[in-house]
Scaffold this active site. Structure first.
Site, mmCIF file in Angstrom:
data_model
loop_
_atom_site.group_PDB
_atom_site.id
_atom_site.type_symbol
_atom_site.label_atom_id
_atom_site.label_comp_id
_atom_site.label_asym_id
_atom_site.label_seq_id
_atom_site.Cartn_x
_atom_site.Cartn_y
_atom_site.Cartn_z
ATOM 1 N N GLU A 38 -7.202 -2.740 -6.539
ATOM 2 C CA GLU A 38 -6.355 -1.833 -5.741
ATOM 3 C C GLU A 38 -5.222 -2.663 -5.104
ATOM 4 O O GLU A 38 -5.450 -3.815 -4.696
ATOM 5 C CB GLU A 38 -7.265 -1.239 -4.654
ATOM 6 C CG GLU A 38 -6.609 -0.306 -3.670
ATOM 7 C CD GLU A 38 -7.628 0.171 -2.594
ATOM 8 O OE1 GLU A 38 -8.715 -0.450 -2.450
ATOM 9 O OE2 GLU A 38 -7.321 1.155 -1.913
ATOM 10 N N LYS A 109 -4.976 8.008 -4.873
ATOM 11 C CA LYS A 109 -6.295 7.926 -4.220
ATOM 12 C C LYS A 109 -6.556 9.143 -3.336
ATOM 13 O O LYS A 109 -5.794 9.426 -2.403
ATOM 14 C CB LYS A 109 -6.354 6.639 -3.406
ATOM 15 C CG LYS A 109 -7.679 6.346 -2.734
ATOM 16 C CD LYS A 109 -7.599 4.989 -2.023
ATOM 17 C CE LYS A 109 -8.932 4.560 -1.440
ATOM 18 N NZ LYS A 109 -8.825 3.220 -0.809
ATOM 19 N N CYS A 142 -11.165 2.610 -5.261
ATOM 20 C CA CYS A 142 -12.015 2.076 -4.197
ATOM 21 C C CYS A 142 -12.894 3.122 -3.510
ATOM 22 O O CYS A 142 -13.881 3.558 -4.076
ATOM 23 C CB CYS A 142 -11.185 1.287 -3.196
ATOM 24 S SG CYS A 142 -12.218 0.083 -2.322
ATOM 25 N N VAL A 169 -14.727 -3.717 1.187
ATOM 26 C CA VAL A 169 -14.918 -4.581 2.360
ATOM 27 C C VAL A 169 -16.333 -4.521 2.932
ATOM 28 O O VAL A 169 -16.684 -5.338 3.768
ATOM 29 C CB VAL A 169 -13.898 -4.253 3.481
ATOM 30 C CG1 VAL A 169 -12.499 -4.654 3.067
ATOM 31 C CG2 VAL A 169 -13.948 -2.788 3.883
HETATM 32 C C1 ACM Z 1 -11.129 0.802 0.319
HETATM 33 O O1 ACM Z 1 -11.063 1.973 -0.029
HETATM 34 N N1 ACM Z 1 -10.176 -0.058 0.072
HETATM 35 C C2 ACM Z 1 -12.347 0.310 1.008
#
Ligand code: ACM
Length: 263
Positions: A38, A109, A142, A169
């Site tokens: 990402e 996203k 992500c 993370v």
């Molecule tokens: C994320 O969506 N970068 C944790």
């Protein structure tokens, strides 16, 4: 078909240097479909909306998308990579899929994480599935991993492989949920995560590495270390993603009971 994951440690704001690291790593091995992290070219932790605006680019047409197309042509393969997209006044945390013939699709996203909500608009594109050679490839970014409906939608649309650019993370969670997403949907998943630390806003973010390629049975076919840049690839048999049966009685998609799921 061979799919590959590139795990990098982007330096915030050094788009050319970050692209160069990807070029160097990706040339080390061969794959038909590559997944990059990402926001791979910019880094993750923006400190203001103005900062995102200064890095975000139109898709297609921006420099990063064009650099990815050039790389796809050089490698004669397809790339899925996360980047900051600017569309008029709106900013999206997006992923592009590009191949040797150029730009193919962009996914924005849907599920924004933490301070992303300060800068980015939540995605408004449907979860895409596109043909890459013999494979149907879907895209998540992500934090989408935590919403089973997202991967399920891709599976119901026929995805064999879910390409998953990530900047995870929380240790082990995204790696675990993507193994579950692979098992419950009977698909291959390819998560390209990043490593390193960013502490630009008072919050320290440690990215958790362990990029992975997972089979429809949940087997980890390739796994990167928790630290350090890395590149891995695995051969996949698409037939394993097309047979959704678990035994003569059970099929992961046909056994669904959507009439009981309505609220
Ligand atoms: C994320 O969506 N970068 C944790």
């Amino acid at each position: 078909m061979r799919i590959g994951i590139v795990q990098t440690s982007p330096a915030f704001g050094d788009t050319e240097g970050n692209l160069e690291r990807v070029r160097a790593l990706i040339r080390l091995t061969k794959a038909d479909l590559w997944v990059l992290p990402e926001l791979f070219a910019t880094g993750y932790q923006f400190a203001s909306r103005e900062e995102v605006v200064s890095f975000a680019q139109p898709v297609p047409g921006g420099r990063t998308t064009q650099a990815l197309v050039d790389l796809a042509q050089e490698l004669d393969s397809t790339l899925v990579a996360g980047l900051a997209e600017r569309a008029g006044e709106r900013l999206y945390n997006s992923a592009v899929l590009v191949g040797p013939s150029g730009f193919v699709t962009c996914y924005r996203k849907a599920h924004l994480f933490f301070e992303e909500k300060r800068w980015f608009s939540a995605g408004d594109t449907p979860f895409p599935v596109v043909r890459v050679g013999p494979a149907n490839v879907g895209i998540l970014v992500c934090f989408d991993h935590l919403f089973p409906e997202a991967a399920r939608t891709l599976a119901l649309r026929g995805a064999d492989v879910i390409a998953h650019p990530a900047n995870l993370v929380i240790p082990e969670i995204g790696q675990l949920t993507m193994r579950v997403r692979a098992i419950e949907n009977g698909v291959f998943t390819a998560t390209a995560n990043r490593v390193g630390i960013e502490a630009r806003t008072g919050e320290t973010l440690r990215f958790t590495g362990r990029s992975q390629i997972v089979s429809p049975r949940g087997e980890v076919l390739a796994r990167s270390p928790i630290e350090g840049e890395d590149v891995r690839a695995a051969e996949i048999d698409l037939e394993a993603a097309r047979d959704k049966s678990l035994n003569p009685y059970n099929d992961r998609l046909a056994d669904r009971r959507p009439e009981l799921y309505a609220l």
